[in-house]
Motif scaffolding. Structure first.
Motif, PDB file in Angstrom:
ATOM      1  N   HIS A  90      -7.091   2.421  22.902  1.00  0.00           N
ATOM      2  CA  HIS A  90      -5.745   2.992  22.770  1.00  0.00           C
ATOM      3  C   HIS A  90      -5.645   4.339  23.598  1.00  0.00           C
ATOM      4  O   HIS A  90      -4.419   4.328  24.293  1.00  0.00           O
ATOM      5  CB  HIS A  90      -5.515   3.131  21.201  1.00  0.00           C
ATOM      6  N   ILE A 112       1.917   2.460  27.589  1.00  0.00           N
ATOM      7  CA  ILE A 112       2.148   1.432  26.779  1.00  0.00           C
ATOM      8  C   ILE A 112       3.039   1.741  25.510  1.00  0.00           C
ATOM      9  O   ILE A 112       3.272   0.937  24.836  1.00  0.00           O
ATOM     10  CB  ILE A 112       0.969   0.299  26.454  1.00  0.00           C
ATOM     11  N   HIS A 113       3.398   3.007  25.437  1.00  0.00           N
ATOM     12  CA  HIS A 113       4.268   3.210  24.485  1.00  0.00           C
ATOM     13  C   HIS A 113       5.895   3.522  24.983  1.00  0.00           C
ATOM     14  O   HIS A 113       5.935   3.705  26.246  1.00  0.00           O
ATOM     15  CB  HIS A 113       3.826   4.362  23.674  1.00  0.00           C
ATOM     16  N   PHE A 118       5.193  -2.170  24.139  1.00  0.00           N
ATOM     17  CA  PHE A 118       4.680  -1.531  22.967  1.00  0.00           C
ATOM     18  C   PHE A 118       4.200  -2.631  22.151  1.00  0.00           C
ATOM     19  O   PHE A 118       2.779  -2.909  21.496  1.00  0.00           O
ATOM     20  CB  PHE A 118       5.824  -0.854  22.066  1.00  0.00           C
ATOM     21  N   HIS A 122      -0.130  -4.083  21.769  1.00  0.00           N
ATOM     22  CA  HIS A 122      -0.729  -3.733  20.644  1.00  0.00           C
ATOM     23  C   HIS A 122      -1.148  -5.109  19.967  1.00  0.00           C
ATOM     24  O   HIS A 122      -2.038  -5.363  19.277  1.00  0.00           O
ATOM     25  CB  HIS A 122       0.173  -3.108  19.508  1.00  0.00           C
ATOM     26  N   HIS A 260       7.081   2.869  12.415  1.00  0.00           N
ATOM     27  CA  HIS A 260       5.891   2.887  13.042  1.00  0.00           C
ATOM     28  C   HIS A 260       5.546   4.358  13.311  1.00  0.00           C
ATOM     29  O   HIS A 260       4.507   4.945  12.799  1.00  0.00           O
ATOM     30  CB  HIS A 260       5.907   2.115  14.331  1.00  0.00           C
ATOM     31  N   HIS A 264       2.498   6.976  11.296  1.00  0.00           N
ATOM     32  CA  HIS A 264       1.540   7.625  11.783  1.00  0.00           C
ATOM     33  C   HIS A 264       1.648   8.994  11.399  1.00  0.00           C
ATOM     34  O   HIS A 264       0.563   9.571  11.119  1.00  0.00           O
ATOM     35  CB  HIS A 264       1.907   7.668  13.578  1.00  0.00           C
ATOM     36  N   PHE A 281      -1.506   9.849  19.569  1.00  0.00           N
ATOM     37  CA  PHE A 281      -1.775   8.572  19.966  1.00  0.00           C
ATOM     38  C   PHE A 281      -3.411   8.767  20.605  1.00  0.00           C
ATOM     39  O   PHE A 281      -3.950   7.667  20.654  1.00  0.00           O
ATOM     40  CB  PHE A 281      -0.980   7.961  20.941  1.00  0.00           C
ATOM     41  N   PHE A 290      -5.119   2.715  11.628  1.00  0.00           N
ATOM     42  CA  PHE A 290      -4.805   1.860  13.069  1.00  0.00           C
ATOM     43  C   PHE A 290      -6.295   1.262  13.208  1.00  0.00           C
ATOM     44  O   PHE A 290      -6.058   0.419  14.010  1.00  0.00           O
ATOM     45  CB  PHE A 290      -4.706   2.957  14.203  1.00  0.00           C
ATOM     46  N   PHE A 304      -5.141   3.074  11.052  1.00  0.00           N
ATOM     47  CA  PHE A 304      -4.609   2.617  12.456  1.00  0.00           C
ATOM     48  C   PHE A 304      -4.349   1.096  12.725  1.00  0.00           C
ATOM     49  O   PHE A 304      -3.142   0.489  12.846  1.00  0.00           O
ATOM     50  CB  PHE A 304      -5.257   3.034  13.818  1.00  0.00           C
ATOM     51  N   HIS A 308      -1.028  -1.144  12.283  1.00  0.00           N
ATOM     52  CA  HIS A 308      -0.595  -2.046  13.350  1.00  0.00           C
ATOM     53  C   HIS A 308      -0.738  -3.610  13.168  1.00  0.00           C
ATOM     54  O   HIS A 308       0.268  -4.090  13.691  1.00  0.00           O
ATOM     55  CB  HIS A 308      -1.318  -1.768  14.565  1.00  0.00           C
TER      56      HIS A 308
END
Ligand code: C2O
Length: 378
Positions: A90, A112-113, A118, A122, A260, A264, A281, A290, A304, A308
Motif C-alpha cells: 500500500h 492510486i488514491h 482507487f 484496492h 472511506h 481511516h 496511508f 485495513f 485496514f 477495505h
C-alpha cells in the motif's frame, strides 16, 4: 502503467510525513526474488468464497482468520507474504514508490488514491491478500471478513479486533488481530462516525452525536456516497488519472473521499504524529482492519483490510443498484491500467483494471447484509 523499478531511497525522501517520529517505515519496495512478471490467469474450477460481516463471524471463520494472520506475522519481513510486506504494498503505490516509467514518464509517481484507480487497485490488493491468507489458514473456505459499517449492527470496531489477549492456546495469549495504534476513544461501543474528519478532531469532539443519531447520520452518508453523489463513474470512482498527468488532482470518488476516509481517520490514533495506523496511508496497510496489526514490535493494523473489504463491497452494491449510469469507465486509460503483485505462490503477476470488474470471475462474493441506507435519503 507501472514498472517494478521501485525507488527505495527516493521514496523515503519523498514521504509526505516527517519520518522522524514516524512509527512505520517509509521503505516500501517489495522484496526482489528475481522473478519475471507473468500475466494474470483467472481462477477457474474454483468455488466462490464468501466474505462475511466481521461482527457476525462463526467460530470457525474467526479462528481461520486469526490463524492466518498469526502465520503471516511470523514470516520474516522480507518474505513477500509477510504481514509487513503486504502492508508495504500500500505504501509503495501511495507514497511514491513507483514511477510511470513504462509509459515514458520515469519522473512521475504512481498514485492510486484520489482518482479512478482507487477501487480497482484496492480490489486487486485484497484479492491477493485474501488468497495468501487462505493458504496460511489451511481453510479451503477462507474468505476475508468485511467491516459492515453501512449497517447499524456493524457500526462499531468489530469485537474480534479489540482485545489484546486471546484465550485460545493456539494464539499464545496474543490476539493476532489487535493493533495498539487506534484511538482509544473509539473502541466499542462507540459508533463510527462516517462524517469524521480532521476538523472534528481539531474541534475536540465538541459536536458528537448520541449513538442512535450517529447511526442515522451514517446511513445518510452511505446514501450520498452510493446514490446521490455517485450518478456516474466519475462521481463514484473519481476522475481520470492518466499517464503523464502531473496534477494528481483529478476528482476524488464519493466513497473514497467520504465514508472511506472518515473511517481511516476515526480509527487512527490521534496522539501519534501521523495518526498511525489507519489515519495515514503510508501506515494504513498495517491495520488488519485495513489488514489487522500489532504494536511497535510487529508494526501495523489489520482493520485496514476489513475496512477495505467493505469499501470493495460498496463497488458491488453500487453496481447492483442497477441504476443507469452505474457502470465502470470504458476508456482504455482505465481498462489497461495495471499493477503488479506477488500471488499466493510467490509469483509476480500483472493485473489490469479491466479484469477486476467482475467479482464472479475472481471467485469471491459477499454475504448479504441489510442495506437500510437505501431508504435514508438525506
Ligand atoms: Cu489505499 Cu483506505 O486507502
Amino acid at each position: 502503467l507501472i514498472s517494478l523499478r521501485c525507488h527505495q531511497h527516493w521514496l523515503e525522501a519523498k514521504q509526505g510525513f516527517k519520518s522522524e517520529g514516524a512509527i512505520r517505515t517509509g521503505r516500501c519496495c517489495p522484496p526482489s526474488l528475481g522473478k519475471t512478471i507473468q500475466p494474470f490467469v483467472f481462477p477457474s474450477n474454483e468455488k466462490t468464497r464468501v466474505r462475511w460481516p466481521a461482527h457476525k463471524g462463526s467460530e470457525k471463520q474467526v479462528k481461520s482468520y486469526k490463524k492466518a494472520m498469526k502465520a503471516i506475522r511470523e514470516l520474516p519481513d522480507n518474505h513477500p507474504h509477510s504481514f509487513v510486506s503486504q502492508a508495504k504494498i500500500h505504501c509503495a503505490y501511495c507514497n511514491g514508490g513507483y514511477t510511470q516509467v513504462d509509459s515514458g514518464f520515469p519522473t512521475i509517481d504512481i498514485q492510486i488514491h484520489n482518482s479512478w484507480l482507487f477501487f480497482p487497485f484496492h480490489r486487486w490488493y485484497l484479492y491477493f491478500y485474501e488468497r495468501i491468507l487462505r493458504k496460511y489458514s489451511g481453510d479451503d473456505d477462507f474468505a476475508l471478513p468485511y467491516w459492515n459499517w453501512d449497517n447499524p449492527e456493524g457500526m462499531t470496531i468489530p469485537q474480534m479486533f479489540v482485545e489484546e489477549k486471546d484465550d485460545d492456546p493456539l494464539f499464545e495469549n496474543k490476539n493476532p488481530l489487535f493493533d495498539v495504534y487506534r484511538d482509544t476513544r473509539h473502541l466499542p461501543p462507540k459508533v463510527v462516525d462516517l462524517f469524521f474528519s480532521g476538523a472534528k478532531l481539531a474541534n475536540n469532539f465538541a459536536d458528537e452525536l448520541d449513538s442512535e443519531r450517529q447511526k442515522a447520520c451514517n446511513l445518510s452518508m452511505v446514501y450520498k456516497d452510493l446514490i446521490r453523489n455517485a450518478t456516474d463513474w466519475k462521481g463514484f470512482f473519481g476522475g481520470e488519472y492518466t499517464a503523464g498527468n502531473m496534477t494528481v488532482k483529478p476528482s476524488v470518488g464519493s466513497v473514497e473521499s467520504n465514508s472511506h476516509t472518515a473511517v481511516h481517520v476515526w480509527v487512527g490514533d490521534s496522539s501519534k504524529p501521523n495518526r498511525e495506523d489507519m489515519g495515514n496511508f503510508y501506515s494504513a496497510g498495517y491495520d488488519p482492519l485495513f489488514y489487522v496489526h500489532h504494536a511497535n514490535v510487529d508494526r501495523y493494523d489489520p482493520l485496514f483490510y476489513v475496512h477495505h473489504a467493505n469499501v470493495d463491497r460498496m463497488w458491488k452494491l453500487w453496481k447492483d443498484l442497477g441504476i443507469p449510469g452505474h457502470s465502470e469507465p470504458t476508456s482504455e486509460d482505465w481498462l489497461k491500467a495495471s499493477y503488479v503483485f506477488y500471488d499466493e505462490n510467490e509469483n509476480l503477476v500483472r493485473v489490469y483494471n479491466e479484469d477486476s470488474v467482475n467479482i464472479n470471475d475472481l471467485k469471491y462474493d459477499f454475504e448479504v447484509s441489510k442495506t437500510p441506507w437505501k431508504n435514508s435519503r438525506p
